[in-house]
Scaffold this motif. Sequence first.
Motif, PDB file in Angstrom:
ATOM      1  N   VAL A   1      53.942 -13.473 -11.892  1.00 19.56           N
ATOM      2  CA  VAL A   1      54.624 -12.312 -10.893  1.00 19.56           C
ATOM      3  C   VAL A   1      55.913 -11.726 -11.961  1.00 19.56           C
ATOM      4  CG1 VAL A   1      56.836 -12.514  -9.286  1.00 19.56           C
ATOM      5  CG2 VAL A   1      54.472 -13.667  -8.951  1.00 19.56           C
ATOM      6  N   PHE A   2      56.429 -12.689 -12.799  1.00 22.97           N
ATOM      7  CA  PHE A   2      57.464 -12.015 -13.935  1.00 22.97           C
ATOM      8  C   PHE A   2      56.809 -11.082 -14.716  1.00 22.97           C
ATOM      9  CE2 PHE A   2      59.911 -16.236 -13.416  1.00 22.97           C
ATOM     10  CZ  PHE A   2      60.813 -15.598 -12.533  1.00 22.97           C
ATOM     11  N   ASN A   3      55.587 -11.259 -15.335  1.00 23.69           N
ATOM     12  CA  ASN A   3      55.162 -10.213 -16.092  1.00 23.69           C
ATOM     13  C   ASN A   3      54.786  -8.968 -15.386  1.00 23.69           C
ATOM     14  OD1 ASN A   3      55.011 -11.382 -18.663  1.00 23.69           O
ATOM     15  ND2 ASN A   3      53.314 -12.468 -17.968  1.00 23.69           N
ATOM     16  N   ALA A   4      54.291  -9.102 -13.880  1.00 19.99           N
ATOM     17  CA  ALA A   4      54.138  -7.796 -13.036  1.00 19.99           C
ATOM     18  C   ALA A   4      55.486  -7.138 -12.880  1.00 19.99           C
ATOM     19  CB  ALA A   4      53.525  -8.380 -11.709  1.00 19.99           C
ATOM     20  N   LEU A   5      56.498  -7.878 -12.572  1.00 18.28           N
ATOM     21  CA  LEU A   5      57.856  -7.070 -12.361  1.00 18.28           C
ATOM     22  C   LEU A   5      58.346  -6.478 -13.693  1.00 18.28           C
ATOM     23  CD1 LEU A   5      59.812 -10.030 -10.330  1.00 18.28           C
ATOM     24  CD2 LEU A   5      58.581  -7.546  -9.424  1.00 18.28           C
ATOM     25  N   HIS A   6      58.184  -7.004 -14.686  1.00 20.05           N
ATOM     26  CA  HIS A   6      58.361  -6.366 -15.992  1.00 20.05           C
ATOM     27  C   HIS A   6      57.443  -5.147 -16.216  1.00 20.05           C
ATOM     28  CE1 HIS A   6      59.466  -6.172 -20.196  1.00 20.05           C
ATOM     29  NE2 HIS A   6      58.220  -5.950 -20.587  1.00 20.05           N
ATOM     30  N   TRP A   7      56.203  -5.330 -15.905  1.00 15.36           N
ATOM     31  CA  TRP A   7      55.261  -4.048 -16.215  1.00 15.36           C
ATOM     32  C   TRP A   7      55.437  -3.125 -15.244  1.00 15.36           C
ATOM     33  CZ3 TRP A   7      51.701  -1.983 -12.623  1.00 15.36           C
ATOM     34  CH2 TRP A   7      50.965  -1.084 -13.043  1.00 15.36           C
ATOM     35  N   LYS A   8      55.978  -3.251 -13.973  1.00 13.55           N
ATOM     36  CA  LYS A   8      56.464  -2.502 -13.140  1.00 13.55           C
ATOM     37  C   LYS A   8      57.720  -1.618 -13.349  1.00 13.55           C
ATOM     38  CE  LYS A   8      57.566  -1.664  -8.151  1.00 13.55           C
ATOM     39  NZ  LYS A   8      57.617  -2.058  -6.905  1.00 13.55           N
ATOM     40  N   ARG A   9      58.683  -2.700 -13.935  1.00 15.86           N
ATOM     41  CA  ARG A   9      60.038  -1.808 -14.623  1.00 15.86           C
ATOM     42  C   ARG A   9      59.782  -1.078 -15.788  1.00 15.86           C
ATOM     43  NH1 ARG A   9      65.714  -4.868 -15.710  1.00 15.86           N
ATOM     44  NH2 ARG A   9      66.776  -2.934 -16.137  1.00 15.86           N
TER      45      ARG A   9
ATOM     46  N   GLY B   1      56.784  -0.305 -17.537  1.00 19.68           N
ATOM     47  CA  GLY B   1      55.600   0.322 -17.278  1.00 19.68           C
ATOM     48  C   GLY B   1      54.503   0.175 -18.787  1.00 19.68           C
ATOM     49  N   THR B   2      54.734  -1.093 -19.011  1.00 18.60           N
ATOM     50  CA  THR B   2      53.956  -1.499 -20.236  1.00 18.60           C
ATOM     51  C   THR B   2      54.090  -3.187 -20.499  1.00 18.60           C
ATOM     52  OG1 THR B   2      53.138  -1.148 -22.564  1.00 18.60           O
ATOM     53  CG2 THR B   2      55.627  -1.047 -22.216  1.00 18.60           C
ATOM     54  N   LEU B   3      53.047  -3.700 -20.741  1.00 13.34           N
ATOM     55  CA  LEU B   3      53.144  -5.087 -21.290  1.00 13.34           C
ATOM     56  C   LEU B   3      52.693  -5.034 -22.745  1.00 13.34           C
ATOM     57  CD1 LEU B   3      51.639  -7.236 -18.450  1.00 13.34           C
ATOM     58  CD2 LEU B   3      54.125  -7.103 -19.236  1.00 13.34           C
TER      59      LEU B   3
END
Length: 82
Positions: A29-37, A39-41
């Motif tokens: 969830v935290f990685n998905a929120l980071h990606w959403k904010r 735009g990249t991981l």
Amino acid sequence: MFSNKLLMATLLGRVMRRSGWGVVAMLIVFNALHWKRHGTLDWSDARASLLVLLAYLVVSLLLEYKRLRDEERASVRIKAAD
């Protein structure tokens, strides 16, 4: 007493049963929120996630070891009282 391999397997199994999958889900969830904010991981995000998992594992293993020892001491006291 337990052998080292059996003890580690027991502790790891208890940690995973208690909360292991919940922690993995929260990291997703935290990685998905980071990606959403952002735009990249990148690799630094993956490395940070692995470090969080490792830290959680170490702390959880220590807590489970303490719980296991407390249970063992309690059972010895009960047997000694009988």
